[in-house]
Design a protein around this motif. Sequence first.
Motif, short mmCIF file in Angstrom:
data_model
loop_
_atom_site.label_atom_id
_atom_site.label_comp_id
_atom_site.label_asym_id
_atom_site.label_seq_id
_atom_site.Cartn_x
_atom_site.Cartn_y
_atom_site.Cartn_z
N TYR A 1 0.84 -1.19 0.00
CA TYR A 1 0.00 0.00 0.00
C TYR A 1 0.88 1.25 0.00
N THR A 2 0.34 2.32 -0.52
CA THR A 2 1.04 3.59 -0.57
C THR A 2 0.13 4.70 -0.06
N LEU A 3 0.73 5.68 0.57
CA LEU A 3 0.04 6.88 1.01
C LEU A 3 0.87 8.07 0.57
N GLY A 4 0.19 9.10 0.10
CA GLY A 4 0.96 10.23 -0.39
C GLY A 4 0.18 11.52 -0.42
N SER A 5 0.90 12.59 -0.66
CA SER A 5 0.28 13.90 -0.82
C SER A 5 1.14 14.71 -1.77
N SER A 6 0.51 15.67 -2.44
CA SER A 6 1.25 16.51 -3.37
C SER A 6 0.63 17.89 -3.41
N ILE A 7 1.42 18.84 -3.83
CA ILE A 7 0.94 20.19 -4.08
C ILE A 7 1.49 20.62 -5.43
#
Length: 431
Positions: A30-36
């Motif tokens: 599984y992966t978790l992420g955030s971006s702007i």
Amino acid sequence: MLILWRRYKVLYLVILSVSSLDANALEMTYTLGSSIARHDNINLVANPVSEEWVTTLNGGLILIENSPSLTANVNANIAALYYKNKQQQDATVGGINAIARWIIKPRQFEWFFSDVLSQTAIDPLQSNTLTNRQDTNSFLTGPNYFWRIDSRHNINFEARVGKVNFTNSVGNNDRTTSAVRWLYQANRSTTNSINWEVENLNFTDANVTDYSRQNLYARINYIRARNTYTAEAGVTNIKYASQAQQGGQRYLVSIQNQRTRNSNIQFTYSHRITDTGTALLTAPSTTQTTPNATSILSPAGDIYTDDRLTFIYTRNTTTGSLLVNLSNSIQDYRTQNNFDVDSTVVSILPRYNFSQISSLSMEASQTLTKYKNVTPKRTDTDSRLRVIYNYNSGRNVVLSLAATHMKRDSTDVARNYENNNIMLTFTYSSR
């Protein structure tokens, strides 16, 4: 969004079923992420209003099961997008590509399952923005039965029931399919088959005509050393409930050559008569699970002929990799001729590894799209250049910085646009 919620409930049930069969054989990542990201022209228009900032929170899940009683591959993701200046509405998007075979009796009886949740263009003539996309789900399930006549001859029977749904309901259909395949193992290198496939589509929209489709074709698969040759030839007949019968040819030629241990060349040419739901179910899994991606397929309840020529070259080295992709596709719709299109794509994706923890990759592509039945005549040239720097700041943490330039030059000057964006991404992976 309703389709998205329903399909993630299905995914949850699939995960429970898979994990309960053989926990030792299940691989889960599984992966978790955030971006702007900052966009100059988020709406891809000729005269942008202003810049836009987009914050994204996302998660992904990959399940792989390969036990004696079950083989399964589930690739799913979901992303929540928030727009600072509200040039587009905040949204939740996702994708699922799940395929599984429950092996009830080895080499004799098994149960097949496939589910693809993706996005498709509402109007393929407009720009590929979030407001011009809708969720679409294609589901198919049913048994496989294998009749082994002798060491060289097999007769395989397949039966499926399925459903294809779109957010705006146009083109929604229930479908039943069946197939009989005679396989002949001529020798260790050559497998021949004759295939008869029957598919019935019933549309929920009374304005779309129900039809049945039959495919009859022969297939040859030949493997010699590092080369694999595949050829198909046959016919497709379509019988409408309230229109004249139609049909055409079906054929495919594919050559794959593994030149060295690290390089591979593949050439494919195919001609099909198909529809959106079938195309989504048979598309490569990697094309269906990116939240911000969309297919160029029209969601109309219409069949179309698809001529496709593809050349792919891949090479992997100790310092990086290279992917070159050349393709041409011609789609000819039977009734909605304004969607007829001739598209040519050239893309190059090199990657260089500075070390085990950092790398630089690039994507350079150009797409020439000719709309054959649009008045006035329209041709678009879409260019895309993207540079990504990845840095592994920890065993499971990756930081990425990406800069992208997109440009469209069209004979319809109102369709021209240019967009630059830069994105910073943080990703945590369980592996």
